[in-house]
Enzyme design. Sequence first.
Site, short mmCIF file in Angstrom:
data_model
loop_
_atom_site.label_atom_id
_atom_site.label_comp_id
_atom_site.label_asym_id
_atom_site.label_seq_id
_atom_site.Cartn_x
_atom_site.Cartn_y
_atom_site.Cartn_z
N HIS A 263 63.02 -5.10 91.77
CA HIS A 263 61.77 -4.20 91.63
C HIS A 263 62.43 -2.95 91.20
CE1 HIS A 263 57.87 -2.12 92.73
NE2 HIS A 263 58.75 -1.18 93.00
N HIS B 17 62.71 -0.58 87.59
CA HIS B 17 62.28 1.01 87.48
C HIS B 17 63.27 1.69 86.61
CE1 HIS B 17 58.64 1.98 89.95
NE2 HIS B 17 59.27 1.24 91.11
N GLY C 125 61.83 0.75 99.08
CA GLY C 125 62.80 1.20 97.97
C GLY C 125 62.44 2.42 97.11
N GLN D 203 61.22 7.31 89.78
CA GLN D 203 60.03 7.79 90.67
C GLN D 203 59.92 9.19 91.04
OE1 GLN D 203 60.43 4.08 92.94
NE2 GLN D 203 58.17 4.20 92.98
N CYS E 92 54.11 -0.57 95.33
CA CYS E 92 55.13 0.42 94.82
C CYS E 92 54.64 1.89 95.05
CB CYS E 92 54.96 0.40 93.25
SG CYS E 92 56.21 1.54 92.38
N LEU E 93 55.49 2.61 95.51
CA LEU E 93 55.05 3.79 95.97
C LEU E 93 54.20 4.87 94.83
CD1 LEU E 93 58.21 5.10 98.16
CD2 LEU E 93 55.82 4.56 98.95
NI NI Z 1 58.23 0.90 92.95
#
Ligand code: NI
Length: 168
Positions: free
Chosen positions: A133, A137, A46, A51, A91-92
């Site tokens: 999640h 964010h 995701g 982000q 998480c990225l």
């Molecule tokens: Ni994330």
Amino acid sequence: MAIRTIRQAGDEILKKKSKEVENVDEKIVELVEDMIETMHKYNGVGLAAPQIGILKRIAVIDLYEEGDGPVTLINPVILKEEGTQTVDEGCLSFPNQFAKIVRPKKVIVEALDKDGKNRTIEAEGLFAQAISHEVDHLNGEVFVDKIIPGTLETYNPEEEKKDKKKKK
Ligand code: NI
């Protein structure tokens, strides 16, 4: 389409609350396409717009072999959460970090898709975890703030290549 730069831990934008999308226009569709491309490039499950530095309430999710392809959530609202699951998460924006976290087992979410249509999605397991999640964010919350204390692990990238853990 373009790969966008993913903001990393410590970037203040990750702590900010995103704003609602007023109109799902061409620019939003282009942004969604870039988000999907970026998520795929980095093998994420995701990705949320903050982000990539954009404070709009947009998230994309792809469960790969466990799902039916990329899902777009614009202005998502979680209508209901049911049960809990304790899961491993990454998480990225936090490369190579994983921890245990408690997420809802099932969620019902209402959101616009990338055609601007209102949809209600019932999700469980990994899908419910990913929705929870990504909505976090959009509210400026990151997973490391909610993890079960003492469970944070850092992998070195070489090991991670072998391991192929999925990140969100
Ligand atoms: Ni994330």
